[in-house]
Design a protein around this motif. Structure first.
Motif, PDB file in Angstrom:
ATOM      1  N   ALA A  64      29.224   0.307  20.267  1.00  0.00           N
ATOM      2  CA  ALA A  64      30.437   0.793  19.607  1.00  0.00           C
ATOM      3  C   ALA A  64      30.848  -0.051  18.406  1.00  0.00           C
ATOM      4  CB  ALA A  64      31.589   0.855  20.618  1.00  0.00           C
ATOM      5  N   ARG A  69      26.980   5.214  17.884  1.00  0.00           N
ATOM      6  CA  ARG A  69      27.122   5.486  19.315  1.00  0.00           C
ATOM      7  C   ARG A  69      27.597   4.271  20.098  1.00  0.00           C
ATOM      8  NH1 ARG A  69      26.903   9.872  21.187  1.00  0.00           N
ATOM      9  NH2 ARG A  69      25.995  11.597  20.035  1.00  0.00           N
ATOM     10  N   ALA A  70      28.477   4.520  21.045  1.00  0.00           N
ATOM     11  CA  ALA A  70      28.908   3.439  21.937  1.00  0.00           C
ATOM     12  C   ALA A  70      27.805   3.140  22.943  1.00  0.00           C
ATOM     13  CB  ALA A  70      30.192   3.832  22.653  1.00  0.00           C
ATOM     14  N   HIS A 154      31.300   5.382  15.749  1.00  0.00           N
ATOM     15  CA  HIS A 154      32.174   4.434  16.457  1.00  0.00           C
ATOM     16  C   HIS A 154      32.487   3.186  15.640  1.00  0.00           C
ATOM     17  CE1 HIS A 154      31.804   6.621  20.274  1.00  0.00           C
ATOM     18  NE2 HIS A 154      32.914   5.985  20.573  1.00  0.00           N
ATOM     19  N   HIS A 157      35.367   2.935  13.240  1.00  0.00           N
ATOM     20  CA  HIS A 157      36.688   2.910  13.865  1.00  0.00           C
ATOM     21  C   HIS A 157      36.960   1.585  14.572  1.00  0.00           C
ATOM     22  CE1 HIS A 157      35.869   7.203  13.271  1.00  0.00           C
ATOM     23  NE2 HIS A 157      37.179   7.298  13.099  1.00  0.00           N
ATOM     24  N   CYS A 164      39.869   1.437  21.657  1.00  0.00           N
ATOM     25  CA  CYS A 164      39.175   2.472  22.434  1.00  0.00           C
ATOM     26  C   CYS A 164      40.204   3.404  23.071  1.00  0.00           C
ATOM     27  CB  CYS A 164      38.357   1.859  23.574  1.00  0.00           C
ATOM     28  SG  CYS A 164      37.352   0.422  23.165  1.00  0.00           S
TER      29      CYS A 164
END
Ligand code: HEC
Ligand code: HEC
Ligand code: HEC
Ligand code: HEC
Ligand code: HEC
Length: 217
Positions: A64, A69-70, A154, A157, A164
């Motif tokens: 993330a 992708r996390a 991700h 952000h 989260c």
């Protein structure tokens, strides 16, 4: 063919433009999976791991911070602890009390849920070693799933300090993960607008694009 493409483009622009510039256009597709919380093959609890044990989200979802992708941790990440932790503290305590009362040796307590993890990675509780490393993994079911024509990143952000929980809710209280936000285009746009308005102290000095191409391939 060209005509067809152009009308699609116009259609997309009208819908998208309406969502971005209009206030009351609501394209809340009936397929919104908000609240979706599938039963997973193994009862992994975020409440226990992130709440009680306070393990950092990024310990398991390290993607993330650095990538779109996390990611879901491999079963081997679980084994860092579960090679030693075979059951809950409560189950272990009960066995200690029972053994003392019955004046017998302690038996190994293996929780049925953790046994599923051992089966997946081929760990034997008899030899306390990996008996079979065929590389099996746990088959987790996806909770969140944007359509393929949307690009979400991700790291953009997380680096901008969006928690989260802002998007996923209080995961650390969830026994089973549930989709908190509706993941609609309106949801993304509403926050990006909020970021750019400069009114929200959480987003000072940040800018989040509203351009179609940023989110759509
Ligand atoms: C010990 C490892 C671990 C930690 C720590 C952890 N997670 Fe998870 N997470 C998982 C696993 C395994 C899954 C897949 C199974 C499930 O959905 O419960 C998952 C699933 C998720 C999902 C749903 C994924 C999907 O399919 O859409 C979200 C969202 C999530 N985690 C967020 C968080 C957040 C936020 C934190 C911190 C508060 C956190 N996780 C901490 C292991 C972890
Ligand atoms: C940093 C250490 C750590 C990691 C990593 C970790 N766990 Fe745990 N887990 C624990 C501890 C400690 C407990 C016992 C907590 C208690 O008794 O309250 C536990 C409890 C559990 C339980 C509940 C057992 C029961 O029957 O009550 C399950 C299932 C579980 N973990 C699965 C997983 C899975 C799957 C992963 C990987 C995605 C994982 N754990 C990663 C430390 C960890
Ligand atoms: C701005 C909103 C937002 C933030 C902040 C956010 N997520 Fe997500 N997350 C999403 C969306 C949207 C998806 C679905 C992505 C898809 O389907 O392509 C998702 C998917 C996931 C998944 C499923 C697997 C994957 O990689 O797609 C996990 C796990 C997850 N998030 C964990 C986290 C963790 C942990 C954090 C904090 C470090 C976090 N997320 C922060 C919006 C967010
Ligand atoms: C809670 C607020 C919030 C939500 C919800 C949100 N974003 Fe963002 N988004 C941000 C912030 C903050 C930034 C980064 C601003 C910065 O880096 O200065 C950002 C940046 C981005 C970027 C990089 C754009 C650029 O300007 O370069 C993309 C792409 C993006 N978001 C896509 C999405 C998508 C797709 C969704 C919905 C699935 C979404 N975002 C939901 C707050 C949000
Ligand atoms: C910040 C991210 C973001 C931006 C900017 C954005 N979109 Fe979207 N868009 C999404 C997401 C997320 C979905 C998926 C919604 C869903 O599955 O419910 C979507 C879905 C759509 C759809 C399908 C209809 C629907 O609601 O499912 C169209 C058409 C569309 N976008 C067009 C546009 C156009 C045209 C623009 C530019 C004017 C634009 N989008 C800008 C995130 C964005």
């Amino acid at each position: 063919m060209i005509r067809w493409n152009v009308s699609i483009l116009i259609c997309l622009t009208l819908i998208g433009g309406g969502l971005i510039y209009g206030r009351n256009v609501n394209l809340n597709v009936p397929g919104s999976n908000q609240g979706f919380a599938p039963q997973q093959p193994l009862a992994f609890s975020h409440r226990v791991h992130s709440g009680d044990l306070a393990i950092d989200c990024l310990y398991c979802h390290f993607g993330a911070e650095k990538s779109p992708r996390a990611g879901i941790p491999a079963a081997n990440t679980c084994m860092n602890c579960h090679k030693f932790v075979m059951a809950s503290w409560e189950q272990t305590k009960i066995e200690e009390l029972n053994a003392a009362e019955e004046k017998r040796d302690l038996q190994l307590v293996v929780s049925p849920e953790i046994k599923k993890l051992y089966d997946a990675v081929g760990y034997s509780t008899e030899s306390l070693a990996y008996a079979d490393t065929t590389g099996n993994n746990l088959e987790w079911l996806r909770v969140h799933d944007l359509p393929d024509f949307v690009f979400f990143d991700h790291s953009r952000h997380v680096i901008a300090d969006v928690a989260c929980q802002t998007c996923h809710g209080a995961v650390e209280t969830m026994e089973t993960v549930s989709q908190e936000s509706d993941l609609s285009m309106g949801w993304c746009i509403e926050c990006h607008r909020d970021v750019n308005s400069g009114d929200n102290p959480d987003f000072q000095g940040k800018y989040a694009s509203l351009s179609c191409a940023v989110c759509h391939y």
